[in-house]
Design an enzyme around this catalytic site. Structure first.
Site, PDB file in Angstrom:
ATOM      1  N   GLN A  82      28.796  28.220 -43.474  1.00  0.00           N
ATOM      2  CA  GLN A  82      27.848  29.187 -42.947  1.00  0.00           C
ATOM      3  C   GLN A  82      28.327  29.655 -41.574  1.00  0.00           C
ATOM      4  OE1 GLN A  82      23.821  28.391 -41.225  1.00  0.00           O
ATOM      5  NE2 GLN A  82      23.104  29.354 -43.106  1.00  0.00           N
ATOM      6  N   HIS A 103      25.067  33.968 -41.652  1.00  0.00           N
ATOM      7  CA  HIS A 103      23.699  33.605 -41.266  1.00  0.00           C
ATOM      8  C   HIS A 103      23.035  34.816 -40.622  1.00  0.00           C
ATOM      9  CE1 HIS A 103      20.271  31.336 -40.329  1.00  0.00           C
ATOM     10  NE2 HIS A 103      20.809  30.252 -39.803  1.00  0.00           N
ATOM     11  N   HIS A 160      16.396  33.616 -39.424  1.00  0.00           N
ATOM     12  CA  HIS A 160      15.860  32.662 -38.447  1.00  0.00           C
ATOM     13  C   HIS A 160      15.942  33.102 -36.989  1.00  0.00           C
ATOM     14  CE1 HIS A 160      16.759  29.253 -41.577  1.00  0.00           C
ATOM     15  NE2 HIS A 160      15.918  30.180 -42.021  1.00  0.00           N
ATOM     16  N   TYR A 173      18.292  34.677 -35.410  1.00  0.00           N
ATOM     17  CA  TYR A 173      19.621  34.733 -34.808  1.00  0.00           C
ATOM     18  C   TYR A 173      20.110  36.183 -34.754  1.00  0.00           C
ATOM     19  CZ  TYR A 173      19.250  29.714 -35.306  1.00  0.00           C
ATOM     20  OH  TYR A 173      18.811  28.410 -35.224  1.00  0.00           O
ATOM     21  N   ARG A 181      22.619  35.029 -45.767  1.00  0.00           N
ATOM     22  CA  ARG A 181      21.305  34.386 -45.752  1.00  0.00           C
ATOM     23  C   ARG A 181      20.309  35.264 -45.008  1.00  0.00           C
ATOM     24  NH1 ARG A 181      19.220  28.323 -43.743  1.00  0.00           N
ATOM     25  NH2 ARG A 181      18.375  27.830 -45.796  1.00  0.00           N
ATOM     26  N   GLY A 189      17.364  21.062 -48.690  1.00  0.00           N
ATOM     27  CA  GLY A 189      17.853  20.617 -47.395  1.00  0.00           C
ATOM     28  C   GLY A 189      17.615  19.140 -47.185  1.00  0.00           C
TER      29      GLY A 189
END
Length: 362
Positions: free
Chosen positions: A96, A175, A178, A180, A227, A316
């Site tokens: 990732q 990624h 979330h 970011y 993602r 996870g």
């Protein structure tokens, strides 16, 4: 969940993926993957696919101390130990690739954090404490990215993807969730730009689409995944009212790229429940592989697969305490619980709470 999965060059022995989880066990200094990490991932290689912990593409993209990078020769060599350990047991692994954007501090990244706009939110990340050691520190005021910053970041992602292939990875997952970097470009709250990367939904998705295209041109679209978390509010004050429709429009543009998969992260931090109507809308515009992660159990995962809403299901924390999770699911063996003790050893440390969890028949 236990059937083979085939898509382009990706061939998996089952449809269970290990979701990315930050564990902060890299060797210091240098944030280098090591033998302990290789053992950890190798123990879990019966997953059809492993997606590694978030891996910074550059020093500038770093936002958490002790996370393994993929931008130095030493880091590439360290990751090769990990990919070898997984491949020796018949597993497949994507790295990732991570740029945290504004969720950082100059004491970690070496410079002022980058963001679409100079908007700071209350947030903390794991970094060096003024008194010594590591702990949670407040993020800094970010800098609005210039065109040169954007161009440099695209180039960093492309180089990181090339490094990943050199390190033996089967592919890369970008990624873009979330809160970011890419997620902040997608959302109007954090993206107040008035250039080609801000304003309309088409402009806000441009940076991510350009990056995915550039990476695909370098290593092949079939080795690239992304993602997304359109129902997660982590890192933001409110849910973006346009984000779901933007995501659906973006999926229409991603469909002809034939990526390895789209990975939806759900049900973490602050979030909205994902309605079934969204899953139906996704399938209407996107027929290529979809992975779903987010507090799934066996029954919920089976239902997503049975309805055709997902092709891969990711877990996870169950993989933290159950290195043989696939066998436990397949044989209906009980799971070792992820409890308060497990949380204490989630980030940083040594083998304790990392590689010392046993298989059911160990």
């Amino acid at each position: 969940m236990f059937q083979d999965f085939e898509h382009q060059s990706l061939s998996l022995t089952n449809r269970i993926a290990m979701a990315p989880m930050t564990r902060s066990r890299s060797t210091q200094p240098g944030d280098i993957p090591n033998e302990l990490m290789a053992k950890y991932y190798g123990q879990r290689a019966t997953a059809g696919l492993i997606v590694t912990e978030g891996t910074p593409i550059s020093e500038v993209g770093r936002g958490y101390s002790m996370t393994p990078g993929i931008y130095t020769p030493e880091q590439i060599a360290g990751w090769r130990k990990v990919t070898n350990a997984i491949h020796e047991k018949g597993g497949k692994v994507f790295v990732q690739l991570w740029h945290v954007g504004r969720r950082s501090h100059s004491s970690i990244s070496g410079q002022q954090p980058l963001a679409p706009s100079a908007i700071k939110v209350p947030d903390q990340v794991f970094g060096p404490l003024p008194s010594g050691g590591f702990g949670m520190i407040e993020i800094e005021q970010p800098k609005a990215m210039t065109q040169q910053d954007i161009d440099n970041t695209v180039a960093d992602f492309v180089q990181a993807a090339k490094n990943a292939i050199e390190a033996g990875f089967d592919g890369v997952e970008i990624h873009a969730a979330h809160g970011y970097l890419f997620d902040t470009f997608l959302r109007f709250e954090s993206n107040q730009r008035n250039d080609q990367y801000g304003g309309s939904p088409e402009n806000r998705m441009r940076f991510l689409l350009e990056t995915l295209s550039a990476i695909g041109n370098e290593i092949g679209n079939e080795k690239v995944a992304v993602r997304l978390s359109p129902h997660v509010i982590e890192g933001f004050a409110e849910q973006d009212p346009e984000l779901v429709s933007l995501t659906l429009k973006m999926l229409e543009k991603l469909q002809p790229m034939n990526l390895a998969y789209i990975h939806f992260s759900e049900n973490i931090s602050r979030y909205h429940e994902v309605p079934e109507s969204f899953r139906q809308q996704v399938r209407d515009v996107y027929q290529n592989p979809i992975m779903v992660a987010g507090k799934l159990d066996k029954d919920k995962a089976q239902a997503l697969l049975a309805k055709g809403y997902a092709d891969l299901v990711a877990f996870g924390t169950p993989f933290v305490t159950n290195p043989d999770l696939v066998a436990r699911f397949e044989n209906n063996w009980p799971l070792a619980e992820f409890d308060a003790d497990a949380r204490l050893t989630l980030y940083g440390g040594n083998a304790e709470g990392y590689t010392d969890y046993s298989s059911y028949f160990a």
